[in-house]
Design a protein around this motif. Sequence first.
Motif, PDB file in Angstrom:
ATOM      1  N   HIS A   1       6.144   7.285   4.605  1.00  9.65           N
ATOM      2  CA  HIS A   1       5.107   7.017   3.430  1.00  9.65           C
ATOM      3  C   HIS A   1       5.341   5.226   4.681  1.00  9.65           C
ATOM      4  CE1 HIS A   1       0.893   6.195   2.994  1.00  9.65           C
ATOM      5  NE2 HIS A   1       0.852   5.957   2.042  1.00  9.65           N
TER       6      HIS A   1
ATOM      7  N   ARG B   1      10.021  10.380   0.095  1.00  8.34           N
ATOM      8  CA  ARG B   1       8.097  10.356   0.464  1.00  8.34           C
ATOM      9  C   ARG B   1       8.302   9.258   0.512  1.00  8.34           C
ATOM     10  NH1 ARG B   1       8.620  14.742  -3.064  1.00  8.34           N
ATOM     11  NH2 ARG B   1       7.547  12.582  -4.741  1.00  8.34           N
ATOM     12  N   THR B   2       8.673   8.341   0.127  1.00  6.16           N
ATOM     13  CA  THR B   2       8.018   6.753  -0.157  1.00  6.16           C
ATOM     14  C   THR B   2       8.782   6.232   1.818  1.00  6.16           C
ATOM     15  OG1 THR B   2       8.196   6.384  -2.647  1.00  6.16           O
ATOM     16  CG2 THR B   2       7.857   4.311  -1.383  1.00  6.16           C
TER      17      THR B   2
ATOM     18  N   GLU C   1      11.225  11.800  -3.852  1.00  8.39           N
ATOM     19  CA  GLU C   1      10.156  10.433  -3.601  1.00  8.39           C
ATOM     20  C   GLU C   1      10.433   9.474  -3.295  1.00  8.39           C
ATOM     21  OE1 GLU C   1       8.002   7.775  -7.880  1.00  8.39           O
ATOM     22  OE2 GLU C   1       9.644   9.361  -7.818  1.00  8.39           O
TER      23      GLU C   1
ATOM     24  N   GLU D   1       5.195   5.564   8.437  1.00 10.19           N
ATOM     25  CA  GLU D   1       3.718   5.540   8.942  1.00 10.19           C
ATOM     26  C   GLU D   1       3.365   4.629   8.600  1.00 10.19           C
ATOM     27  OE1 GLU D   1       1.549   8.695  10.781  1.00 10.19           O
ATOM     28  OE2 GLU D   1       3.611   8.752  10.843  1.00 10.19           O
ATOM     29  N   ARG D   2       3.071   3.873   7.901  1.00 10.82           N
ATOM     30  CA  ARG D   2       2.223   3.203   7.788  1.00 10.82           C
ATOM     31  C   ARG D   2       2.200   2.006   8.783  1.00 10.82           C
ATOM     32  NH1 ARG D   2      -1.720   2.434   3.871  1.00 10.82           N
ATOM     33  NH2 ARG D   2      -2.015   0.918   5.059  1.00 10.82           N
TER      34      ARG D   2
ATOM     35  N   GLN E   1       0.548  -1.105  -0.055  1.00 10.87           N
ATOM     36  CA  GLN E   1      -0.261   0.011  -0.249  1.00 10.87           C
ATOM     37  C   GLN E   1       0.658   1.500  -0.101  1.00 10.87           C
ATOM     38  OE1 GLN E   1      -2.551  -0.498   3.781  1.00 10.87           O
ATOM     39  NE2 GLN E   1      -3.925  -2.196   1.976  1.00 10.87           N
ATOM     40  N   ALA E   2       1.382   1.688   0.533  1.00 10.50           N
ATOM     41  CA  ALA E   2       2.769   1.879   0.552  1.00 10.50           C
ATOM     42  C   ALA E   2       3.894   2.136  -0.643  1.00 10.50           C
ATOM     43  CB  ALA E   2       3.348   2.150   2.560  1.00 10.50           C
TER      44      ALA E   2
END
Length: 203
Positions: A134, A130-131, A127, A137-138, A101-102
């Motif tokens: 993320h 950011r990935t 990018e 975070e997930r 999902q991430a």
Amino acid sequence: MALKLKAMFAEAVHMNAVLKEQADQIKQSEIRFQQLAFTDALTNIPNRLYFHSCLKELLEQPHAYGALLFMDLNQFKRINDTHGHEAGDALLQHAALLLTQAAGEGTVCRLGGDEFVIILPAAGSQEIERTAAHILERFKEPLAYQGQLLQPRTSIGIARFPSDADRPEELLNLADQAMYRAKQRGSGIEWYRDPDREREGRT
């Protein structure tokens, strides 16, 4: 004579149909076999074999660039030993789902055990950052398992291609080294070579 020829023609048409059906079945079996060969049975995401094939093909393309993210689950052995192998398997499936999902346009693969990788093609430093952020975070999302909350944590190592390496095994090794440094700090993100420091060095 005409009836005999008609019967022979009908039989030939039938045989062609049978042969075509058999050929289609063989082709579908080959596709299914390839899918099984390239898919991790537990998490249903691409496996190590697919990863090596995909990365090799990508790095052979002219002007290819991007990053490889290497991850494992922090304290996975403790969770596995404390709650049992079924809980460990459930956590691996949960991690595979979170990563998928991430990952955005990236390709998520399970290398084995609690080790995962993401191939990020045509991705710049922002990018990639950011990935990775993320993903962290997930991974704050716990897994509810038999009345308990299992909290996955991950460490992420990043190696870029072609600037860090342009061969699959070397790139994987560098991302693994970066992940190990992140793990020594407890968790988080570690670049094999920090792009911000590289930019500072050029100014």
